[in-house]
Each structure stands twice: as C-alpha cells, then as structure tokens.
Enzyme design. Sequence first.
Site, PDB file in Angstrom:
ATOM      1  CE  LYS A 180      -1.984  -0.711   3.754  1.00 38.79           C
ATOM      2  NZ  LYS A 180      -1.341  -2.223   4.813  1.00 38.79           N
ATOM      3  NE  ARG A 187      -4.217  -1.430   9.838  1.00 38.40           N
ATOM      4  CZ  ARG A 187      -3.333  -0.824   9.196  1.00 38.40           C
ATOM      5  NH1 ARG A 187      -3.414  -0.142   9.206  1.00 38.40           N
ATOM      6  NH2 ARG A 187      -2.506  -2.002   9.008  1.00 38.40           N
ATOM      7  NE  ARG A 212       7.749  -3.481   6.326  1.00 42.50           N
ATOM      8  CZ  ARG A 212       5.781  -3.185   6.159  1.00 42.50           C
ATOM      9  NH1 ARG A 212       5.200  -2.216   4.851  1.00 42.50           N
ATOM     10  NH2 ARG A 212       5.474  -4.077   6.653  1.00 42.50           N
ATOM     11  NE  ARG A 269       6.066  -2.090  10.016  1.00 45.15           N
ATOM     12  CZ  ARG A 269       4.990  -1.602   9.485  1.00 45.15           C
ATOM     13  NH1 ARG A 269       4.647  -1.073   8.555  1.00 45.15           N
ATOM     14  NH2 ARG A 269       3.732  -2.406  10.033  1.00 45.15           N
ATOM     15  NE  ARG A 313       1.906  -5.052  10.832  1.00 41.96           N
ATOM     16  CZ  ARG A 313       2.673  -5.654  10.326  1.00 41.96           C
ATOM     17  NH1 ARG A 313       4.166  -5.999  10.275  1.00 41.96           N
ATOM     18  NH2 ARG A 313       3.233  -4.689   8.476  1.00 41.96           N
TER      19      ARG A 313
HETATM   20  P1  ADP Z   1       0.676  -2.744   8.107  1.00 43.09           P
HETATM   21  O1  ADP Z   1       1.879  -2.673   7.630  1.00 43.09           O
HETATM   22  O2  ADP Z   1       0.085  -3.955   9.356  1.00 43.09           O
HETATM   23  O3  ADP Z   1      -0.613  -2.758   7.447  1.00 43.09           O
HETATM   24  P2  ADP Z   1       0.590   0.028   9.365  1.00 43.09           P
HETATM   25  O4  ADP Z   1       2.297   0.747   9.083  1.00 43.09           O
HETATM   26  O5  ADP Z   1      -0.242   0.942   8.684  1.00 43.09           O
HETATM   27  O6  ADP Z   1       0.467  -1.450   9.372  1.00 43.09           O
HETATM   28  O7  ADP Z   1       0.528   0.053  10.390  1.00 43.09           O
HETATM   29  C1  ADP Z   1       1.555  -0.047  11.542  1.00 43.09           C
HETATM   30  C2  ADP Z   1       0.016  -0.090  13.083  1.00 43.09           C
HETATM   31  O8  ADP Z   1      -0.150   0.765  13.572  1.00 43.09           O
HETATM   32  C3  ADP Z   1      -0.773  -1.156  13.059  1.00 43.09           C
HETATM   33  O9  ADP Z   1      -1.212  -2.768  12.863  1.00 43.09           O
HETATM   34  C4  ADP Z   1      -1.513  -0.591  13.984  1.00 43.09           C
HETATM   35  O10 ADP Z   1      -0.900  -0.833  14.908  1.00 43.09           O
HETATM   36  C5  ADP Z   1      -1.561   1.026  13.487  1.00 43.09           C
HETATM   37  N1  ADP Z   1      -2.761   1.175  12.730  1.00 43.09           N
HETATM   38  C6  ADP Z   1      -1.875   1.382  12.056  1.00 43.09           C
HETATM   39  N2  ADP Z   1      -3.096   2.805  10.894  1.00 43.09           N
HETATM   40  C7  ADP Z   1      -4.219   2.221  12.363  1.00 43.09           C
HETATM   41  C8  ADP Z   1      -5.400   2.431  11.904  1.00 43.09           C
HETATM   42  N3  ADP Z   1      -6.457   2.809  10.885  1.00 43.09           N
HETATM   43  N4  ADP Z   1      -6.366   1.498  12.981  1.00 43.09           N
HETATM   44  C9  ADP Z   1      -6.039   1.738  14.911  1.00 43.09           C
HETATM   45  N5  ADP Z   1      -4.564   0.866  14.006  1.00 43.09           N
HETATM   46  C10 ADP Z   1      -3.442   1.664  13.278  1.00 43.09           C
END
Ligand code: ADP
Length: 299
Positions: free
Chosen positions: A79, A156, A190, A234, A245
């Site tokens: 994404k 989300r 990553r 990360r 996740r």
């Molecule tokens: P991913 O690679 O899992 O899509 P992100 O970088 O988008 O990871 O998000 C990392 C973390 O930040 C998520 O696992 C969650 O803990 C938190 N997070 C990000 N966006 C949201 C959201 N919209 N609602 C709740 N938690 C979020």
Amino acid sequence: MAVSHRLFRLHSSTTVKNTFSSFLIRSLSSGPPTLDPAIGLEEATAQLEKSSSSLSPSPSPSKGRNFHWVFLGCPGVGKGTYASRLSSLLGVPHIATGDLVRDELSSSGLLSSQLKELVNHGKLVPDEFIISLLSKRLQAGKEKGESGYILDGFPRTVTQAEILEGVTNVDLVINLKLREEALLAKCLGRRICSECGANYNVACIDIKGDDVSPRMYMPPLLPPPNCESKLICRADDTEEVVKERLRIYNKMTQPVEEFYKKRGKLLEFELPGGIPESWPRLLRALHLEDLYDKQSAIA
Ligand code: ADP
C-alpha cells in the site's frame, strides 16, 4: 505482554463507539502525552470533521482535479509503495496512519509505551487515538494549503469507515491484493533507512506457477550504497507479529472492503508481481497512463 492483551480485549469489544477507549487512554496516561488523552471518539470525530472541511473539491493547481482516495490491503501488500508513487504523480498528500502512529510512539511517556505494546504485538490502536492523529495531520496539511488525500492504513475498521464517510466524500477505494504466500515474505524482507526513511525490500519472491495460478516473481528492491549500512527493520515485522496483523486484518478490515463495495467505490486490484510489472497495470486500471506518459516525456 499481559498489558497488551488486556488492552486488546477492551478495544476489540463492541464498545468501540462509546468512550471506553478514551477512558483507557486517559487511565494509561501520565506525563505529558502529545495527544490529548482525554479525547473521546465523538470529540475526535468532531476534530476530524473540522480538519477535513477544506478537503471538499477545489481544483488541485498542478493536476487539475482533487483526489480523495483510500488504499486497502493486507500488511505487506505494498500500500505504502503504490500510494506514495501515486501521491507524487497526482500531487496529493500520501497520509499513512501507520507512519503517524510510529512518529507519535517515538515520543516518550507512559501512553506511548502502552500503545507501543499494542502496535508491537500487531493489534490496532483505539479508534479515537487514530482519528485524533489523522485530524491533526489533515489540519497541518490544511494550513499548508494541501487538498485531497491518498489515505493508506485508514480506515481499518467499519467504525472508522463510517466516521470518514460522515466527514468527507471518499471517491475511490483501491483494494490491493497479493497472493498470501508473498505477504509474509514481503513483511520479513522490509528494510527502512534509519536516516532518510526510504523503504526497501531484500526478499526475492519467486512462487512457482501451477494449473491455477501463474508464476509470480517479485525482485528485491535493494538500497543504494549510501543507505546500505543504515537499514533497520520495523519492530512489528517479525513472523509472529505479521501473522497476528494478517489475522486482525481479516477480522477487522475485510468488512471495510464490503462497506465500500456496497457503496460502489471499491476497485479490486490483484498485483501481478513486482513494481515494474504492477505499476503500469495499476495506472491503466486507474486510467492514469496518459498522465504518467506525459510526465515521463517531460522528465
Ligand atoms: P501494516 O503494514 O500492518 O498495514 P501500518 O504501518 O499501516 O501497518 O500500521 C502499523 C500499526 O499502526 C498497525 O498494526 C496498528 O497498530 C496501527 N495503526 C495504523 N493505522 C491504524 C488504524 N487506522 N487503526 C488502528 N490502528 C492503526
């Protein structure tokens, strides 16, 4: 660990729409958090409404139109990569809530260390926290004259989608899909440059084809020499946490796909392979190939 499980039980209950989570944030907070810990979901939503009021269509000076796009997709799907490329191409801000969360959590304080527990165990953070972060980011953008957005990682949950729908008109939701076997490998491969923040991937994914699916090849995206010695992973990109996740995505975010499908806003896009193969096809699916051709000709 125990704390994060307890937090998650509270968060994942059906009480998300009331003030339970804000109570949680309030009760965890000590010291000076950068976010208002007493904020409730209603208040966070009101903030979002205010900060997104400038996002209603106004012509984007460079590209002639405004974009209100959302990227959905499992962890590891890419994404961030495609949202950031489109952001440069279209001249609209790429807003990744995961990045906002990580920036926020790099500050000290009990609130951020408790929330870090959630993030580092692959759980979602409370809705009001994320909505408050997003509205702050939109407000800052508004002050700089930004218009439109490409959201990545938000919404989300269906609650977040309902709130977003109530405050701004999302015009397109791009749901990126990638074969399950590749997702874990992509997260584990990553790497991020600790100095410039650029994202790379050391995984070389080569999935044999069979009668049902063709071969899939995704070459690594290796760092240039000046980033090579500064690469970090990360904290939530470990096998155990990525699996969690993915589980949470399927449970909490897949219903969001349905939410947008019902509203006729969902564009499903199956990634055929790595960036060289996928990017031109994505642009074609978005009817943007002309814009890209024009830019490439100028460059
Ligand atoms: P991913 O690679 O899992 O899509 P992100 O970088 O988008 O990871 O998000 C990392 C973390 O930040 C998520 O696992 C969650 O803990 C938190 N997070 C990000 N966006 C949201 C959201 N919209 N609602 C709740 N938690 C979020």
